[in-house]
Every structure is written in structure tokens, then in C-alpha cells.
Design an enzyme around this catalytic site. Structure first.
Site, short mmCIF file in Angstrom:
data_model
loop_
_atom_site.label_atom_id
_atom_site.label_comp_id
_atom_site.label_asym_id
_atom_site.label_seq_id
_atom_site.Cartn_x
_atom_site.Cartn_y
_atom_site.Cartn_z
N SER A 29 0.90 -1.25 0.01
CA SER A 29 0.07 -0.16 0.15
C SER A 29 0.88 1.08 0.06
O SER A 29 0.23 2.47 -0.23
CB SER A 29 -0.95 -0.13 1.28
OG SER A 29 -2.02 -0.94 0.93
N LYS A 89 -0.20 3.72 -2.69
CA LYS A 89 -0.99 4.76 -2.72
C LYS A 89 -0.68 6.23 -2.63
O LYS A 89 -1.58 6.90 -2.85
CB LYS A 89 -2.10 4.41 -1.29
CG LYS A 89 -3.15 2.99 -1.30
CD LYS A 89 -3.75 2.78 -0.18
CE LYS A 89 -4.63 1.77 -0.75
NZ LYS A 89 -4.00 0.62 -0.05
N SER A 138 -5.80 3.24 4.41
CA SER A 138 -5.19 1.97 3.40
C SER A 138 -6.44 1.52 2.76
O SER A 138 -6.57 0.09 2.78
CB SER A 138 -4.25 1.24 4.05
OG SER A 138 -3.35 0.83 2.99
#
Length: 185
Positions: free
Chosen positions: A9, A12, A66
Site C-alpha cells: 500500500s 497509494k 489504506s
């Protein structure tokens, strides 16, 4: 420092930068659809199909908590669609000098999202230039209202270090998939 590894993640951060850079309306509401579900790692989400939030709120919960469906929706609703979004992620990485990085999805669920410690320093340095990303990565809790006529969903930050007031954290992002292990920048 130069070992190429999955980054989960942490991806992101790039997702948020590409969306912000595009100039799309961050106040525009986008709606979660079946296309945003995770068919790779089979993670769950508290955002049901039909949930609607502004792009800004989607960025905030994607970075802070997340939220994978939020990240997927940001990529899906990007001008030119998901293929163009992924292309822009990789162009941005090249522009930042991230020569050993590759982005394969906006949430970081695919093991093909890879980078090195050296490249991630470039990513974090660039992300620090975005006030919204700094805000999202250091907000401890946030309420959103994705459903008409229903109460809020409360999201918490995945970085537990933010709970310790002796730490001065200006930007952070956690990540986890089995292949990457626990990640933190």
C-alpha cells in the site's frame, strides 16, 4: 537499498499524487462499484457498492486507513480510465527518477507494484510536497458519510506510531501483503 521488492500500500502515495496532479475536481463525488473490489488479495472493505464520497475523502481514507476500494475508485475514475491512470503512475515514477519502480494497480494489492528503498526516498520526498497527502498520512481518525440517511464510518490511521506524541511524523504510509511483509515509509 537497491533491492527491488513489492511495496504493497505504499503504492497509494503515488496514486494520490497522480490524482492531485491531474487537476480533476477533488470535491466531485465518486461512487464505489463492483469494479473496485479486490480480486487479487481478496481484502474486504467497509465501502459497500454505492458508497459515495468526494475524491478528496477517497484520497484521505486511502492514505490514512489504506482503504483499497477508495484507491481503486480513484484509478477507475481517472480521465482516460484505469489503463491511462497506471500509465501516468509509471510516467510520474520515471519523472521522479524512480528507475527501479513499477506500478500495476492503484491500491498496491498486486505483487508487481515494486520499488527499492532508494526509489521510495524519492517517492516520499515528492509526496511531502502535497499538503493533502501530509494531512491524510498524519490524521489519526476521520469520519465520512458515504451513505445517504446513515451514520458515519470512522476510519483510523494504520500507522500506530502516530499515537505516540513523542514522535514527530510529518508523512508516513504503511503497507502489507504477504509477499511484501509489513512496510512503512
Amino acid at each position: 537499498v537497491d533491492t527491488i521488492r513489492p511495496i504493497a500500500s505504499i503504492t497509494k502515495l503515488m496514486t494520490a499524487m497522480v490524482v492531485i496532479d491531474s487537476g480533476v475536481d477533488l470535491d466531485e463525488k465518486i461512487t464505489i462499484t463492483r469494479a473496485d473490489r479486490d480480486l487479487v488479495q481478496l481484502t474486504g472493505s467497509r465501502l459497500e457498492y454505492g458508497a459515495s464520497l468526494s475524491r478528496k475523502e477517497m484520497i484521505l481514507i486511502a492514505i490514512m486507513s489504506s482503504e483499497n476500494r477508495a484507491a481503486a475508485a480513484l484509478g477507475r475514475t481517472y480521465p482516460g480510465g484505469m489503463d491511462n491512470f497506471l500509465s501516468q503512475m509509471n510516467i510520474k515514477a520515471a519523472d521522479l527518477g524512480m528507475k527501479d519502480s513499477f506500478f500495476a494497480d492503484p491500491a498496491g494489492l498486486k505483487v508487481e507494484n515494486v520499488s527499492t528503498a532508494r526509489d521510495l526516498m524519492q517517492l516520499v520526498d515528492a509526496a511531502y510536497g502535497y499538503a493533502l497527502i501530509r494531512q491524510a498520512s498524519t490524521t489519526r481518525r476521520m469520519e465520512v458519510y458515504p451513505y445517504k440517511g446513515r451514520g458515519p464510518l470512522t476510519y483510523g490511521n494504520t500507522n500506530r506510531l502516530l499515537k505516540n506524541d513523542t514522535w514527530n511524523i510529518d508523512l508516513s504510509k504503511t503497507g502489507y501483503i504477504n509477499e511484501a511483509g509489513r512496510c512503512l515509509v
